[in-house]
Design an enzyme around this catalytic site. Structure first.
Site, PDB file in Angstrom:
ATOM      1  N   PRO A 202       0.840  -1.206   0.000  1.00  0.00           N
ATOM      2  CA  PRO A 202       0.000   0.000   0.000  1.00  0.00           C
ATOM      3  C   PRO A 202       0.869   1.248   0.000  1.00  0.00           C
ATOM      4  O   PRO A 202       2.059   1.208   0.329  1.00  0.00           O
ATOM      5  CB  PRO A 202      -0.785  -0.131   1.309  1.00  0.00           C
ATOM      6  CG  PRO A 202       0.107  -0.934   2.201  1.00  0.00           C
ATOM      7  CD  PRO A 202       0.810  -1.912   1.296  1.00  0.00           C
ATOM      8  N   ARG A 230       0.239   1.295  -6.320  1.00  0.00           N
ATOM      9  CA  ARG A 230       0.021   2.736  -6.232  1.00  0.00           C
ATOM     10  C   ARG A 230       1.196   3.450  -6.893  1.00  0.00           C
ATOM     11  O   ARG A 230       2.361   3.085  -6.693  1.00  0.00           O
ATOM     12  CB  ARG A 230      -0.119   3.189  -4.776  1.00  0.00           C
ATOM     13  CG  ARG A 230      -1.420   2.767  -4.123  1.00  0.00           C
ATOM     14  CD  ARG A 230      -2.613   3.512  -4.703  1.00  0.00           C
ATOM     15  NE  ARG A 230      -3.882   3.138  -4.087  1.00  0.00           N
ATOM     16  CZ  ARG A 230      -4.693   2.193  -4.526  1.00  0.00           C
ATOM     17  NH1 ARG A 230      -4.346   1.501  -5.605  1.00  0.00           N
ATOM     18  NH2 ARG A 230      -5.832   1.925  -3.928  1.00  0.00           N
ATOM     19  N   GLU A 259      -1.486  10.591 -11.270  1.00  0.00           N
ATOM     20  CA  GLU A 259      -2.571  10.156 -12.161  1.00  0.00           C
ATOM     21  C   GLU A 259      -3.889  10.890 -11.925  1.00  0.00           C
ATOM     22  O   GLU A 259      -4.741  10.937 -12.807  1.00  0.00           O
ATOM     23  CB  GLU A 259      -2.800   8.655 -12.027  1.00  0.00           C
ATOM     24  CG  GLU A 259      -3.375   8.214 -10.689  1.00  0.00           C
ATOM     25  CD  GLU A 259      -3.536   6.700 -10.618  1.00  0.00           C
ATOM     26  OE1 GLU A 259      -4.647   6.253 -10.336  1.00  0.00           O
ATOM     27  OE2 GLU A 259      -2.543   5.977 -10.830  1.00  0.00           O
ATOM     28  N   HIS A 291      -4.768   2.381 -14.688  1.00  0.00           N
ATOM     29  CA  HIS A 291      -5.281   1.910 -13.400  1.00  0.00           C
ATOM     30  C   HIS A 291      -6.473   0.962 -13.613  1.00  0.00           C
ATOM     31  O   HIS A 291      -7.545   1.136 -13.025  1.00  0.00           O
ATOM     32  CB  HIS A 291      -5.706   3.095 -12.523  1.00  0.00           C
ATOM     33  CG  HIS A 291      -5.649   2.792 -11.056  1.00  0.00           C
ATOM     34  ND1 HIS A 291      -5.204   3.689 -10.119  1.00  0.00           N
ATOM     35  CD2 HIS A 291      -5.987   1.686 -10.348  1.00  0.00           C
ATOM     36  CE1 HIS A 291      -5.275   3.161  -8.912  1.00  0.00           C
ATOM     37  NE2 HIS A 291      -5.749   1.932  -9.030  1.00  0.00           N
TER      38      HIS A 291
END
Length: 328
Positions: A202, A230, A259, A291
């Protein structure tokens, strides 16, 4: 009201909420400009690319919103301290199909290894030469898996099926990965010895730019790097510098650290002022997707189902493990 609902996702959202709550799905993302749309809605649902910073949360609270149901595992876009101070309930989707992301990470790895995009572009022009398309067997090579939770474990199982040596790095060892023959090593050793490196941790303050300039330099010149977690895990500017030096067999990125405001939107008729991204997509050994690793009917179905349950828990006064705020 649900923000950032993709066209493929909309019927799943509407069916899931049918019989429970009336839901209005919008394709726009929540930000300071769109927050007024939510006025009068006690409950809203958001995607990971929505802005839930202090200003937006304050606007939502002023408009009567009391609960935010985020349709993702990640929540780095939410200011939880402000939400708690405003008395808002924030819930997320703690988990969904790990196979969706793991399988897509492998799709990126194989695409850059076997030059699939370049080959497809050539054949559309009836150019059937093999020059520049040579890949390599992954059998017998080393896969370095950074983060061995559910998704990392799923990625490791596929790597094991390829007959690869498994190296892992995480704050805690996963017994299932150990059973596959994984060896846990320091991050520096994993980076130095791996032919394929895939990121599955994460984004936290401790993992921001986990793959920085030094980490990139520690990798093999012919390594493959994949990030389906991520964007902030990688220092993209440093990555571009290394790519300019002709390093890496391939880089597959489904996420990008800047992004927000780009991914999930059509920018094809506009000038994109992000010089780093513009440079990144020009490298022939780099594949960037928007994504979409989680984007399977199975995973999205689970995400929507959990979101509905989070809303039902809120209206019934129940608390689950998905609640991020209030903390108790």
């Amino acid at each position: 009201m649900a923000f950032g609902v993709q066209a493929d996702e909309k019927p799943l959202v509407e069916r899931a909420f049918a019989g429970h709550h009336e839901v209005r799905g919008l394709d726009v993302f929540l930000n300071a400009d769109t927050a007024p749309i939510a006025a009068g809605h006690e409950i809203i649902s958001t995607s990971v690319n929505c802005d839930l910073g202090a200003e937006v949360l304050s606007d939502l609270a002023a408009g009567g919103t009391r609960m935010v149901a985020q349709r993702s595992t990640g929540f780095n876009n939410i200011d939880l301290e402000v939400a708690e101070r405003l008395g808002m309930t924030i819930a997320r989707v703690s988990s969904y199909s790990p196979y969706s992301v793991a399988e897509f990470a492998w799709t990126l790895a194989m695409a850059v290894n076997r030059r699939v995009v370049r080959a497809s572009t050539r054949t559309r022009d009836f150019d059937f030469r093999l020059d520049g398309l040579m890949g390599r067997d992954l059998h017998g090579r080393t896969a370095g898996i950074v983060g061995t939770g559910k998704i990392g474990e799923a990625f490791a199982r596929i790597a094991h099926g390829f007959g690869m040596r498994l190296l892992g790095w995480d704050v805690a060892e996963n017994p299932a990965c150990l059973d596959l023959g994984m060896t846990y090593v320091p991050k520096e050793q994993l980076l130095a010895e791996s032919d394929l490196i895939s990121l599955h941790v994460p984004l936290l303050p401790a993992t921001q730019h986990l793959i920085d300039a030094d980490a990139l330099k520690a990798m093999r010149d012919d390594a493959i790097l994949v990030n389906s977690s991520r964007g902030g895990l990688i220092d993209t500017a440093a990555l571009v510098d290394e790519l300019r030096e002709g390093r890496f067999t391939g880089v597959g990125l489904d996420v990008y650290e800047a992004e927000a405001g780009l991914f999930f939107l059509d920018k094809s008729l506009q000038a994109v002022d992000d010089d780093t991204l513009a440079r990144l997509v020009t490298f022939p050994n780099v594949l960037v997707t928007s994504h979409q690793a989680y984007y399977t009917v199975d995973a999205v179905g689970q995400i929507v189902e959990t979101t509905v349950n989070n809303v039902l828990d809120y209206t019934a006064g129940r608390r689950s493990e998905n609640v991020l705020a209030p903390r108790s």
